[in-house]
Design an enzyme around this catalytic site. Structure first.
Site, short mmCIF file in Angstrom:
data_model
loop_
_atom_site.label_atom_id
_atom_site.label_comp_id
_atom_site.label_asym_id
_atom_site.label_seq_id
_atom_site.Cartn_x
_atom_site.Cartn_y
_atom_site.Cartn_z
N LYS A 116 0.87 -1.17 0.00
CA LYS A 116 0.00 0.00 0.00
C LYS A 116 0.91 1.22 0.00
O LYS A 116 1.89 1.27 0.75
CB LYS A 116 -0.82 -0.06 1.30
CG LYS A 116 -2.07 0.75 1.29
CD LYS A 116 -2.92 0.38 2.50
CE LYS A 116 -3.20 1.62 3.30
NZ LYS A 116 -4.11 1.41 4.41
N HIS A 146 -0.18 4.46 0.41
CA HIS A 146 -0.75 5.62 1.11
C HIS A 146 -1.01 5.18 2.56
O HIS A 146 -0.74 4.03 2.90
CB HIS A 146 -2.04 6.06 0.43
CG HIS A 146 -3.07 4.97 0.36
ND1 HIS A 146 -3.03 3.98 -0.58
CD2 HIS A 146 -4.13 4.70 1.15
CE1 HIS A 146 -4.04 3.14 -0.39
NE2 HIS A 146 -4.72 3.56 0.67
#
Ligand code: OMP
Length: 215
Positions: free
Chosen positions: A103, A105
């Site tokens: 991921k 973010h």
């Protein structure tokens, strides 16, 4: 066979996790049985499963500092085991899991939960060729932690490339124990005691003869 193993086999039969028939495995082998952990699809069943994992770990005597659930299926299994260890055995262990895709973010990264450190136990469902487990071992080592062992629900005890089973290969290559709640041998022993499973027992024996490790 321990009581928790018998209870576990009965749970898997009741919930259709363990099924008899004709199944094609990831390896391409045609198997007369299949173990689908996805059928543990209610809270009570998951709690019972967690207790079986915890019992197998405690019974093994293997020392661990934390639990790791490989995505996807291992995540719920590690969580259920962590809860059962805390509730039933007074052992509040840290636990973590990975994402399949990093991921970029929010908190970012592929690892979620407690930092991977100390002796890490991998919790997973079934071991046939050991592919999934080898990936998890690499991830743990890459973090500088030490794999403590692998805890699985079923060891199919099938030959890999050579004469040994995947569990035996992983144990020898990485110097760690593979702890299974049950193995094909246990399923065979259970089926052998049940008159209603006579035909299934015979097919399991033939399958073990063909693909099982030398005994
Ligand atoms: P390996 O990664 O090769 O050890 O295979 C284990 C995986 O095979 C499991 O995580 C499942 O995706 C799948 N599997 C089962 O779930 N149950 C079985 O009884 C047999 C298999 C399999 O395909 O070998």
């Amino acid at each position: 066979m321990h009581a928790y193993q018998r209870d576990f086999i009965e749970l898997t039969l009741r919930r259709d996790v363990l099924r008899f028939g004709e199944f094609t495995l990831k390896s391409g082998r045609q198997s007369p049985y299949f173990f689908n952990m996805g059928r543990i699809d209610s809270g009570a069943a998951l709690a019972q499963l967690g207790r079986a994992y915890a019992a197998a770990l405690v019974n093994s005597g293997v020392a661990v500092d934390m639990l790791f659930g490989p995505a996807y299926k291992g995540i719920a299994l590690a969580a259920a085991t962590a809860i059962a260890l805390a509730d039933g055995h007074g052992r509040d262990l840290p636990w973590a899991y990975n994402r399949k895709e990093a991921k970029n973010h929010g908190e970012g990264g592929v690892l979620v939960g407690a930092p991977l450190e100390g002796r890490v136990l991998i919790v997973d469902d079934v071991m046939t060729a050991g592919t999934a487990v080898r990936e998890a071992l690499a991830l743990i080592r890459a973090q500088g932690a030490t794999p403590a062992g692998v805890l699985i629900a079923l060891d199919r005890q099938e030959r890999g490339q050579g004469e040994r089973s995947a569990a035996q290969e992983v144990a020898a290559d990485h110097g760690i124990p593979v702890i299974a709640i049950t193995s094909l041998d246990d399923v065979l022993a259970y089926a052998g005691e049940q008159p209603r499973l006579t035909a299934e027992h015979a097919r399991l024996l033939a399958y073990r003869e063909r693909y099982g490790v030398r005994r």
